[in-house]
Design an enzyme around this catalytic site. Structure first.
Site, short mmCIF file in Angstrom:
data_model
loop_
_atom_site.label_atom_id
_atom_site.label_comp_id
_atom_site.label_asym_id
_atom_site.label_seq_id
_atom_site.Cartn_x
_atom_site.Cartn_y
_atom_site.Cartn_z
N GLU A 43 62.53 107.29 71.49
CA GLU A 43 62.50 107.49 72.94
C GLU A 43 62.70 106.15 73.64
O GLU A 43 62.13 105.14 73.24
CB GLU A 43 61.15 108.10 73.34
CG GLU A 43 61.02 108.38 74.83
CD GLU A 43 59.66 108.96 75.22
OE1 GLU A 43 59.58 109.57 76.29
OE2 GLU A 43 58.69 108.80 74.45
N LYS A 113 63.60 115.36 79.41
CA LYS A 113 62.18 115.56 79.15
C LYS A 113 61.58 116.49 80.20
O LYS A 113 61.68 116.24 81.41
CB LYS A 113 61.46 114.21 79.17
CG LYS A 113 60.01 114.24 78.71
CD LYS A 113 59.49 112.81 78.64
CE LYS A 113 58.11 112.72 78.02
NZ LYS A 113 57.66 111.31 77.93
N CYS A 153 58.70 113.47 73.19
CA CYS A 153 57.35 112.93 73.26
C CYS A 153 56.30 113.91 73.79
O CYS A 153 55.86 114.81 73.08
CB CYS A 153 57.35 111.64 74.07
SG CYS A 153 55.90 110.58 73.75
#
Length: 273
Positions: A43, A113, A153
């Site tokens: 990331e 995300k 994440c």
């Protein structure tokens, strides 16, 4: 189908975008030289993990020097490349965006995300929403090597998302950067749980634990199989992890423990129509 060799590249990320891009290309080539056909990056691999640097280093997709370098190396090495994530700018918004590139250099999947990392613990305060905008699409793509989904994440903490991804997935790729508080407590547990829940391979790729004045990642990248077995994992330093993906393992787990068949959809739904 023959086994697919996957490489998870836990790399040092420094406060220099051009240096990060150059280093990523070097690591990708090293993984390819070791016969990896699917290579993953962390990331925010081209920038320190902090809101100020997201603004400084964000790129418009069509003009992105980072993406151009990733496309070139994917074509050169004839690999599938999950180019971690980068701060992507569109109009006035910045997104935390992950890309999957095929061996011809075509972007075949793009994941923004969905869940932004806004936390306030006793040791860590971070609010991605001060700078970033959330994505709103689930990302799954069918390829000749496997059915692949992408999450980023903090997305791992939302099992509803993974339930939706797992319907068509063999592998879920997770560029992530847990920190020194949440990493030792939850990183490994969540990765094993999501792999078991959804009977998929999970490939989690973090920046290494480089000390800096911004945000220190936990590292400890790992590849977990559908049984929840950790096939390989890193520590805090830069390292390339390798593991083999075998589609028959996914099929075997789903036959022996038929979670998808046994779901009581008459009692619950992930998305109500």
């Amino acid at each position: 189908m023959e086994e697919l060799k996957i490489a998870s590249c836990q790399m040092n990320v420094v406060d220099n975008k051009e240096e990060n891009i150059k280093h990523a290309v070097e690591i990708i080539k090293k993984a390819s030289d070791n016969e990896a056909r699917l290579v993953t990056l962390p990331e925010m691999f081209n920038t320190p993990y902090t809101n100020e640097k997201f603004i400084e280093n964000c790129e418009i997709e069509d003009e992105s020097i980072t993406l151009h370098a990733m496309i070139d190396v994917a074509k050169e090495e004839n690999i599938y490349l999950q180019a971690g994530s980068i701060p992507e700018k569109e109009n006035e918004n910045i997104y935390n965006t992950a890309y999957l590139i095929n061996p011809k250099g075509k972007i075949i999947a793009k994941h923004r995300k969905i869940h932004l990392f806004d936390i306030n613990t006793k040791t860590v305060v971070f609010k991605e929403s001060d700078t970033l905008s959330p994505g709103n699409r689930i990302t799954t793509v069918k390829t000749p090597i496997a059915n692949i989904s992408i999450a980023i994440c903090y997305d791992i903490r939302f099992p509803e998302l993974w339930t939706l991804m797992n319907k068509n997935s063999d592998i879920i790729l997770l560029p992530g950067a847990f920190n020194l508080t949440t990493g030792p407590m939850h990183w490994e547990t969540l990765l094993k749980a999501r792999s078991i829940d959804n009977q998929v391979y999970t490939v989690a790729t973090s920046p290494s634990q480089v000390k800096n004045p911004y945000y220190v990642a936990w590292g400890h990248s790992m590849i977990v199989d559908p049984w929840g077995k950790i096939l390989t994992k890193a520590n805090e330093k830069e390292e390339i992890l390798y593991a083999n993906f075998d589609k028959s393992t996914v099929e075997e787990v789903r036959e022996q423990i038929p979670v998808l068949k046994n779901k009581r959809n008459d009692l619950y739904e992930t998305i109500k129509k």
